[in-house]
Design an enzyme around this catalytic site. Structure first.
Site, mmCIF file in Angstrom:
data_model
loop_
_atom_site.group_PDB
_atom_site.id
_atom_site.type_symbol
_atom_site.label_atom_id
_atom_site.label_comp_id
_atom_site.label_asym_id
_atom_site.label_seq_id
_atom_site.Cartn_x
_atom_site.Cartn_y
_atom_site.Cartn_z
ATOM 1 N N LYS A 194 0.839 -1.206 0.000
ATOM 2 C CA LYS A 194 0.000 0.000 0.000
ATOM 3 C C LYS A 194 0.870 1.252 0.000
ATOM 4 C CE LYS A 194 -1.803 2.737 2.945
ATOM 5 N NZ LYS A 194 -1.690 4.033 2.242
ATOM 6 N N CYS A 302 13.808 10.579 6.187
ATOM 7 C CA CYS A 302 13.801 10.049 7.557
ATOM 8 C C CYS A 302 15.157 10.227 8.220
ATOM 9 C CB CYS A 302 13.412 8.582 7.540
ATOM 10 S SG CYS A 302 14.418 7.634 6.379
ATOM 11 N N GLU A 399 10.751 15.098 15.380
ATOM 12 C CA GLU A 399 10.942 15.062 13.930
ATOM 13 C C GLU A 399 9.989 16.063 13.268
ATOM 14 O OE1 GLU A 399 9.475 11.667 11.609
ATOM 15 O OE2 GLU A 399 11.451 11.528 10.713
HETATM 16 P P1 NAD Z 1 2.718 7.791 8.251
HETATM 17 O O1 NAD Z 1 3.088 6.879 9.362
HETATM 18 O O2 NAD Z 1 1.682 8.810 8.499
HETATM 19 O O3 NAD Z 1 2.217 6.946 6.995
HETATM 20 C C1 NAD Z 1 3.008 5.952 6.402
HETATM 21 C C2 NAD Z 1 2.101 4.978 5.710
HETATM 22 O O4 NAD Z 1 1.319 4.313 6.688
HETATM 23 C C3 NAD Z 1 1.111 5.599 4.738
HETATM 24 O O5 NAD Z 1 0.972 4.738 3.629
HETATM 25 C C4 NAD Z 1 -0.177 5.642 5.537
HETATM 26 O O6 NAD Z 1 -1.341 5.610 4.756
HETATM 27 C C5 NAD Z 1 -0.060 4.378 6.358
HETATM 28 N N1 NAD Z 1 -0.814 4.361 7.608
HETATM 29 C C6 NAD Z 1 -1.312 5.396 8.315
HETATM 30 N N2 NAD Z 1 -1.931 4.939 9.420
HETATM 31 C C7 NAD Z 1 -1.804 3.586 9.424
HETATM 32 C C8 NAD Z 1 -2.204 2.544 10.321
HETATM 33 N N3 NAD Z 1 -2.859 2.816 11.442
HETATM 34 N N4 NAD Z 1 -1.881 1.278 10.018
HETATM 35 C C9 NAD Z 1 -1.181 0.982 8.893
HETATM 36 N N5 NAD Z 1 -0.786 1.926 8.001
HETATM 37 C C10 NAD Z 1 -1.080 3.214 8.276
HETATM 38 O O7 NAD Z 1 4.081 8.425 7.764
HETATM 39 P P2 NAD Z 1 4.283 9.477 6.607
HETATM 40 O O8 NAD Z 1 3.890 10.809 7.138
HETATM 41 O O9 NAD Z 1 3.672 8.989 5.342
HETATM 42 O O10 NAD Z 1 5.855 9.390 6.375
HETATM 43 C C11 NAD Z 1 6.751 10.120 7.076
HETATM 44 C C12 NAD Z 1 7.386 9.283 8.173
HETATM 45 O O11 NAD Z 1 8.037 8.139 7.601
HETATM 46 C C13 NAD Z 1 8.467 10.035 8.898
HETATM 47 O O12 NAD Z 1 8.335 9.816 10.283
HETATM 48 C C14 NAD Z 1 9.763 9.397 8.377
HETATM 49 O O13 NAD Z 1 10.842 9.515 9.247
HETATM 50 C C15 NAD Z 1 9.332 7.998 8.167
HETATM 51 N N6 NAD Z 1 10.238 7.318 7.219
HETATM 52 C C16 NAD Z 1 11.122 6.395 7.714
HETATM 53 C C17 NAD Z 1 12.025 5.756 6.857
HETATM 54 C C18 NAD Z 1 13.011 4.747 7.376
HETATM 55 O O14 NAD Z 1 13.592 4.033 6.565
HETATM 56 N N7 NAD Z 1 13.224 4.655 8.680
HETATM 57 C C19 NAD Z 1 12.003 6.048 5.494
HETATM 58 C C20 NAD Z 1 11.091 6.985 5.023
HETATM 59 C C21 NAD Z 1 10.211 7.611 5.903
#
Ligand code: NAD
Length: 490
Positions: A194, A302, A399
């Site tokens: 997804k 990230c 963050e």
């Molecule tokens: P997010 O957690 O809001 O969403 C990430 C994904 O999870 C999206 O596809 C979203 O639709 C889905 N999602 C939301 N709620 C969910 C739930 N309850 N259960 C399952 N899926 C759910 O994050 P974001 O705002 O899209 O991305 C930014 C974050 O991602 C930042 O905190 C960043 O640091 C992190 N990130 C981490 C890495 C890494 O490798 N550690 C890489 C890229 C981004």
């Protein structure tokens, strides 16, 4: 497209001519269904949502909103493919399909780059030179492992797990899809992925590539939707392995939901990396590294170097050089090849970043932004630094995920280490010094999954990536990335 408002003009009296990437070769349908069992299908409830260009606020197209019933269909297709085709196929044959995906991605790299920038707001230079080539490189790399797992795990027998449920964020949409899909299918698993709701398009284009590469139906299924769709993927009882990349809050809720189940999981979460500059560092290179680490890609990384720790004796020099360099950064049209900083990915993210600018000021920090103009429409944030911050300030601890840098000073190495380690995160970090011995000492003592020395934000499919503390569980990339997709027997 460069418009008069998008065109950047420097008050100093000089400006770059617009150099927009052409969009003629890009083919985006008006509406996308869900990619299940090898074809695009309408969602059960018939609902679609808009995906928007954050640089213009204009709708690009409509995308299906998957619900539990759709995800159940996708998991069933993945299970069927696992049992009847992919799970039984000779590993060398699987490898050939994965090489084919990589090659088609390379052929269509220009189209992927433009769509990534249109949908996500990142500068074309970044999508073209980093995201898309690295995504293809991941498929090439893991294709090579498909028939060599006995060398990856000598003396052990590596068996696939079954169906992998994968959920990814919006900051590196295609690259994150590649990080997840390539090792999963190389090990013989099938996938339900997804993408993030604000950047679904390159994953849907990848679905086209996967169909063109002739993968058996159901091996890779791509279901679009928001958080509820993500939750349905990770909580589906017939999913054997969960791979999630996103925020720490959502990661925590997923970990709770998975407690007590048999599912294997990896969580790649947030970060608050410290870049540490010692007085003996090559200062100009270090300043460039800081700029690259936090301002390029709008700080939507990230592992962004969102904190700077600079040794007191060179702090004034570094900050002055940083401010000068910030003035030359071009904020604007993501499709313009001169652009350094594109659009913030969504209105929601812009509001989050702006709320942190207010928090920083309210905490008593001194804020400095570059003076560049930004386009009237779209979501933008000028490169921003905070000085005069203390360790407990929220802009130091939390963050922000925008082009915002918190700057602190230090006198001694041990003080730098204590400060660098003093956040809930531990994803990445950077050290800038002339002394090799100092690099070894710092990288050993910094509690971070990746520490770069005299460089920053460098990626390669062969190196593992992942965090300590609240930055996540498990590793992706390299040999370690295979481990998450197999069970090892004697
Ligand atoms: P997010 O957690 O809001 O969403 C990430 C994904 O999870 C999206 O596809 C979203 O639709 C889905 N999602 C939301 N709620 C969910 C739930 N309850 N259960 C399952 N899926 C759910 O994050 P974001 O705002 O899209 O991305 C930014 C974050 O991602 C930042 O905190 C960043 O640091 C992190 N990130 C981490 C890495 C890494 O490798 N550690 C890489 C890229 C981004």
């Amino acid at each position: 497209m460069a418009t008069p408002e998008n065109k950047l003009a420097f008050d100093g009296g000089w400006e770059y001519d617009p150099a927009p990437e052409s969009t003629d070769h890009v083919n985006i349908k008006k509406r996308y269904g869900l990619f299940i069992n090898g074809e695009f299908v309408a969602p059960e409830k018939g609902k679609y949502f808009d995906t928007v260009n954050p640089a213009t606020e204009e709708k690009i197209c409509r995308v299906a909103e998957g619900t539990e019933a759709d995800i159940d269909k996708a998991v069933k297709a993945a299970r069927e493919a696992y049992q009847t085709s992919w799970g039984r196929m000779k590993p060398a044959e699987r490898g050939k399909y994965i090489y084919r995906i990589a090659r088609i991605m390379q052929e269509r790299a220009r189209e992927f780059s433009v769509i990534e920038s249109l949908d996500g707001g990142k500068p074309i230079r970044e999508s073209r030179d980093v995201d898309i080539p690295l995504a293809a490189a991941h498929f090439f790399y893991y294709a090579g492992w498909a028939d060599k797992l006995e060398y990856a795990f000598p003396g052990r027998k590596a068996k696939s797990l079954g169906v992998a449920g994968q959920v990814i964020p919006w900051n590196f949409p295609l690259l994150m899809a590649a990080w997840k899909i390539a090792p999963a299918i190389a090990c013989g698993n099938t996938v339900v992925l997804k993408p993030a709701e604000t950047t679904p398009l390159t994953a849907l284009k990848l679905a086209e590539v996967i169909a063109d590469a002739g993968l058996p139906p159901g091996v890779v299924n791509i279901v679009t939707g928001a958080g509820a769709a993500g939750a349905a993927v990770v909580q589906h009882p017939d999913v054997d392995k969960v791979a999630f990349t996103g925020s720490t809050n959502v990661g925590r809720s997923i970990q709770k939901a998975l407690a007590g189940t048999n599912k294997k999981y990896t969580l790649e979460l947030g970060g608050k990396a410290a870049n540490i500059i010692f007085a003996d560092a090559a200062i100009d290179q270090a300043v460039e590294g800081i700029v690259n680490g936090i301002f390029f890609n709008q700080g939507h990384v990230c592992c962004a170097g969102s904190r700077l720790l600079v040794q007191e004796s060179v702090a004034d020099e570094v900050i002055a050089k940083l401010k000068d360099r910030m003035e030359t950064l071009i904020v604007g049209d993501p499709l313009d090849k001169n652009t350094d900083i594109g659009a913030i990915n969504s209105l929601m993210q812009l509001e989050k970043v702006q709320s942190y600018l207010k928090i920083g000021k309210a905490e008593g920090a001194e804020m400095h932004q570059s003076s560049c103009r930004v386009p009237k429409k779209g979501y933008w944030c000028r490169p921003t630094i905070f000085t005069g911050v203390s360790q407990s300030n929220r802009v130091v601890q939390e963050e922000i995920f925008g082009p915002v840098l918190a700057i602190q000073t230090f006198r001694r190495e041990d003080e730098a280490i204590i400060k660098a380690n003093n956040t809930p995160y531990g994803l990445s970090g950077g050290v800038w010094t002339d002394k090799g011995s100092k690099i070894f000492k710092m990288t050993q003592d910094m509690r971070a999954g990746v520490v770069w020395a005299n460089t920053f934000n460098k990626f390669d499919p062969t190196s593992p990536f992942g965090g300590y503390k609240e930055s996540g569980v498990g590793r992706e990339g390299g040999l370690h990335g295979l481990d998450a997709y197999v069970k090892l027997g004697a």
